[in-house]
Design a protein around this motif. Sequence first.
Motif, short mmCIF file in Angstrom:
data_model
loop_
_atom_site.label_atom_id
_atom_site.label_comp_id
_atom_site.label_asym_id
_atom_site.label_seq_id
_atom_site.Cartn_x
_atom_site.Cartn_y
_atom_site.Cartn_z
N THR A 102 27.68 -15.72 -10.63
CA THR A 102 27.47 -16.98 -9.90
C THR A 102 27.80 -16.81 -8.42
N GLU A 103 28.86 -16.04 -8.10
CA GLU A 103 29.30 -15.93 -6.71
C GLU A 103 28.70 -14.70 -6.00
N LEU A 104 27.58 -14.20 -6.53
CA LEU A 104 26.90 -13.06 -5.91
C LEU A 104 26.47 -13.40 -4.48
N VAL A 155 30.56 -26.60 -2.73
CA VAL A 155 31.82 -26.94 -3.40
C VAL A 155 31.82 -26.32 -4.80
N TYR A 156 33.01 -26.05 -5.33
CA TYR A 156 33.08 -25.70 -6.75
C TYR A 156 34.16 -26.52 -7.43
N LEU A 157 33.99 -26.71 -8.75
CA LEU A 157 34.95 -27.47 -9.54
C LEU A 157 35.35 -26.61 -10.73
N GLY A 178 37.31 -26.80 -4.78
CA GLY A 178 37.47 -25.93 -3.61
C GLY A 178 36.13 -25.58 -3.01
N ALA A 179 36.16 -24.83 -2.09
CA ALA A 179 37.23 -24.49 -1.16
C ALA A 179 36.57 -24.31 0.20
N THR A 180 37.33 -24.58 1.23
CA THR A 180 36.81 -24.31 2.57
C THR A 180 36.94 -22.81 2.85
N LEU A 224 45.65 -18.56 2.25
CA LEU A 224 45.04 -17.59 3.17
C LEU A 224 44.55 -16.38 2.39
N ARG A 225 43.23 -16.23 2.33
CA ARG A 225 42.65 -15.06 1.65
C ARG A 225 42.73 -13.87 2.61
N PRO A 226 42.87 -12.66 2.06
CA PRO A 226 42.81 -11.48 2.93
C PRO A 226 41.35 -11.03 3.09
N TYR A 245 39.86 -10.73 -0.49
CA TYR A 245 39.11 -11.89 0.02
C TYR A 245 38.91 -12.97 -1.04
N ARG A 246 37.66 -13.24 -1.47
CA ARG A 246 37.41 -14.34 -2.41
C ARG A 246 37.51 -13.90 -3.86
N ASN A 247 37.91 -12.63 -4.10
CA ASN A 247 37.84 -12.07 -5.45
C ASN A 247 39.16 -11.51 -5.97
#
Length: 351
Positions: free
Chosen positions: A49-51, A230-232, A242-244, A285-287, A310-312
Amino acid sequence: MRVAVVGAGVIGLSIAWRCAQRGMTVTVHDPEPTRAAAHVAAGMLAPVTELHYGEEALLALNLESARRWPSFAAELAEASGVDPGYLRCGTLTVARDLDDIAAIDALRTYQDELGLEVERLTSRELRRREPALATGVRGGLFVADDHQVESRRLLRALRSGVTRSGGQLVSSAPRSTEELDADVVVVAAGWCSPDLVPGLPVRPVKGQILRVAVTPTAVLPTHVLRGLDVYLAPRHGEVVIGATVEEVGPDTTVTAGAVADLLRAAWELVPGIAEAELVETAAGLRPGTPDNAPIIGAVDHRVVVATGHYRNGVLLAPVTADAVAELVDTGSVPHEVVPFGADRFAKEEAP
Ligand code: GLY
């Protein structure tokens, strides 16, 4: 072998647990574990989904880690005595209008080219599968193998897993890797990692989230839902919204505008959100790295880095932990993480 891990986030703890399981003497250093990005993360385990376009190498690592999640969760529950909250629910990508339909059709074409399993749903099929969705949704995608985990329970399980395997958690903030009395130092300090390994190209990327809780009148979803903005993620009577993604440096202010935008976007997909109780707003804070992929590998004979997820970060915990434990134990780099060494950035800059 004495191993010092800097960072008690999901990556540092997972590595510490795996190293302790191999019989190493492990100490995890973190002055403030609740600052971990995973404390705020939704916990989506959704590589398909987040590809993102052009991120095939990262996709391969994400898919490998997703494949390891069921056994990682089961083994962790057994070792720690804490259920980490791994939930097989599938993920729906939802289009609200014709522009969204065009975007998800393009995404699906890319997913098809890569041989990923995705089901295209009409508006009616989507609402049959997820009755909490707004009547106006135009269609979507279903990925049966994209799931989620409750990231705060996961952190609790990992802390228990580390201590039960003989590891130690200490509240300290090492200022350099030299001051740590260990054979190997693993730097897994998220966006703060460059403080210990100067020059590491990792930066903070702010993410704001909300949590709402079910009330007697709120009809809430049972699948993870991904809208275009957005995701729920629903679990245990709550939904994380989320998320900004904000490039504003190390700032964790929760802003009224972000809360308004997230609530509006979530409410447009799921009208029942209006009846839910708003129980939390938070920022983490994501890296982030220049290519959105993690940095995993040795930087010298004694220091290994595992950061930039990061996001993963939650998704990549199993594969990162296995790889770093193997590297520390044997000195060899498992093939899955070979493309993600710190040296790739130096190479790119060479003339
Ligand atoms: N993977 C979700 C996020 O970083 O917001």
